[in-house]
Design an enzyme around this catalytic site. Structure first.
Site, PDB file in Angstrom:
ATOM      1  CD  GLU A 292      53.435 -36.117  49.539  1.00 34.11           C
ATOM      2  OE1 GLU A 292      53.390 -35.987  48.256  1.00 34.11           O
ATOM      3  OE2 GLU A 292      52.634 -36.037  50.317  1.00 34.11           O
ATOM      4  CD  GLU A 293      62.450 -35.119  45.065  1.00 33.50           C
ATOM      5  OE1 GLU A 293      63.537 -35.311  44.531  1.00 33.50           O
ATOM      6  OE2 GLU A 293      61.746 -33.990  45.619  1.00 33.50           O
ATOM      7  NE  ARG A 294      65.514 -37.509  49.705  1.00 37.62           N
ATOM      8  CZ  ARG A 294      65.768 -36.616  50.602  1.00 37.62           C
ATOM      9  NH1 ARG A 294      65.747 -36.706  51.960  1.00 37.62           N
ATOM     10  NH2 ARG A 294      66.694 -35.816  50.285  1.00 37.62           N
TER      11      ARG A 294
END
Length: 434
Positions: A292-294
């Protein structure tokens, strides 16, 4: 994403705790009225029904956020860049009250209960902020410091830390990287030793976004002497505890308006109940949220790159050299066409990965590719466009120079390019066998 879920999503939006405060920004009686009356966004020529992952509700969300950006953030960005800090509590409270800090979190803890595609839509829209530091700080709040807590934390811990963070009442930061451990998370040295019903924390964290303003830190620490992938835990640590020291605010090449701190922990005591999930699972939890972060980071930079290209087109159309606009030179307009093509290809990869992810698929392979390409393309766009601005591009007066500085972090933070290549090669089964 199944279209039959549209009615459910609309119901969730309309019945959320404050309806994003849509009416205060767009002056309509309902979201459905707003959606039916809004013009098609000029930057998104496809209509909602033709979009790969976005519906009318996604575009309504984006338009509402854009109004906040235009009214509450962009007019002050230059000032905050010069000051080296933006007022996180003020801005996060505005965003939290409008529902933008927890779009895919449980309504029980202040979220809107929507799928991750809405977070991607929010991130894309945040790319319209005229700097990289503020979107990054928001991303830490929404998709870096809180995912593990939202997924694995106890009810008590969520009420104490997650709920006020989603509402914008508390600022969060993430404590993973250290002076000797950046992309190599397994090498961190910070320890949290259990003594009675408390953990005693000693060590330090580096490059901590939001660190000088944060109310709490999601801290990764070694809680045993076991193997490096099974000896780490995540802890919620209030930043006002005795022994928490902000050593310094770090001066950076870019991201000036985002405060970044070096933090030390000297016999800091937190209750054992502040552990997120199971002891020893911190490394795994941290790895899980990287998808999700990337994807969030890629969504943000896609919009920023498109804006830089468009501003460069406008400038080179007006600026003349050898009695004709710079843009009229084939080398210039062909190169800008190539860059725009690359941006669109990256956007397609992002939306494909997101569509697969919200259906429950592991998209680590595609997310790593998107992160790798996003960082490298941002450098290419920034360098090329700055060149076409000439001497103006070398000043701090224009957005392209700020983007040139800010975007360099994308290939480093959240996993360096080389780490992304290693992950991709692992999935391709091309790494040497040991």
């Amino acid at each position: 994403m199944a279209l039959h879920k549209g009615a459910l999503r609309l119901n969730l939006l309309v019945n959320s705790r404050n309806f994003y405060k849509f009416t205060s920004f767009v002056g309509v009686r309902s979201l459905s009225e707003y959606v039916s009356s809004k013009p098609t966004p000029s930057t998104a020529p496809e209509i909602a029904s033709d979009h790969l992952i976005y519906t009318q509700e996604h575009f309504a969300l984006k338009d509402s956020l854009r109004k906040i950006i235009d009214q509450e953030i962009n007019p002050y960005v230059d000032q905050w860049e010069a000051e080296g800090k933006f007022p996180a509590h003020k801005i996060f409270k505005i965003l939290g009250s409008a529902g933008f800090l927890g779009v895919n979190r449980s309504p029980e803890y202040g979220g809107l209960g929507l799928d991750f595609s809405y977070s991607v839509a929010v991130s894309e829209e945040l790319g319209n902020i005229r700097c990289g530091g503020i979107p990054m700080a928001i991303g830490v709040q929404t998709d870096m410091a809180t995912p593990a807590l939202a997924r694995f934390g106890s009810d008590e811990l969520k009420k104490e830390f997650l709920l006020p963070t989603i509402m914008g009442d508390k600022v969060a930061c993430l404590g993973v990287s250290e002076v000797g451990a950046g992309s190599d998370v397994s090498s961190i040295m910070t320890k949290a030793v259990k003594k009675g019903d408390e953990y005693v924390i000693n060590g330090g964290k580096m490059w901590t976004t939001n660190g000088t303003q944060a109310d709490w830190i999601c801290l990764l620490a070694n809680t045993s002497d076991g193997p490096p992938h099974r000896n780490k835990s995540l802890l919620c640590v209030p930043m006002n505890l005795p022994g928490v020291h902000i050593a310094r605010k770090i001066d950076k090449l870019g991201m000036w308006s985002s405060d970044t701190a070096q933090v030390f922990f000297d016999d800091v005591r937190v209750p054992c109940k502040n552990i997120i999930g199971q002891e020893g699972m911190g490394f795994t939890y941290q790895m899980l949220q990287f998808q999700e972060e990337r994807l969030w980071a890629v969504a943000n930079v896609v919009t920023s790159m498109e804006n830089i290209i468009q501003e460069t087109i406008q400038y080179t159309r007006q600026r003349k050299i050898f009695k004709q606009p710079i843009l009229f030179h084939q080398a210039v307009h062909f190169r800008l066409a190539e860059l725009q093509t690359e941006v669109e290809l990256l956007r397609s990869l992002l939306h494909r990965a997101t569509a697969l992810y919200i259906k429950g698929n592991d998209v680590t392979y595609l997310a790593s590719m998107a992160k790798l390409k996003g960082g490298r393309l941002a450098r290419e766009v920034g360098d090329t466009c700055l060149q076409y601005w000439g001497g103006m591009g070398f000043t701090s007066d224009v957005l392209v120079s700020r983007f040139y500085r800010d975007s360099r972090l994308i290939s480093i933070g959240g996993g360096a390019d080389e780490v992304m290549l290693g992950i991709i090669c692992k999935y391709m089964d091309t790494l040497p066998k040991h």
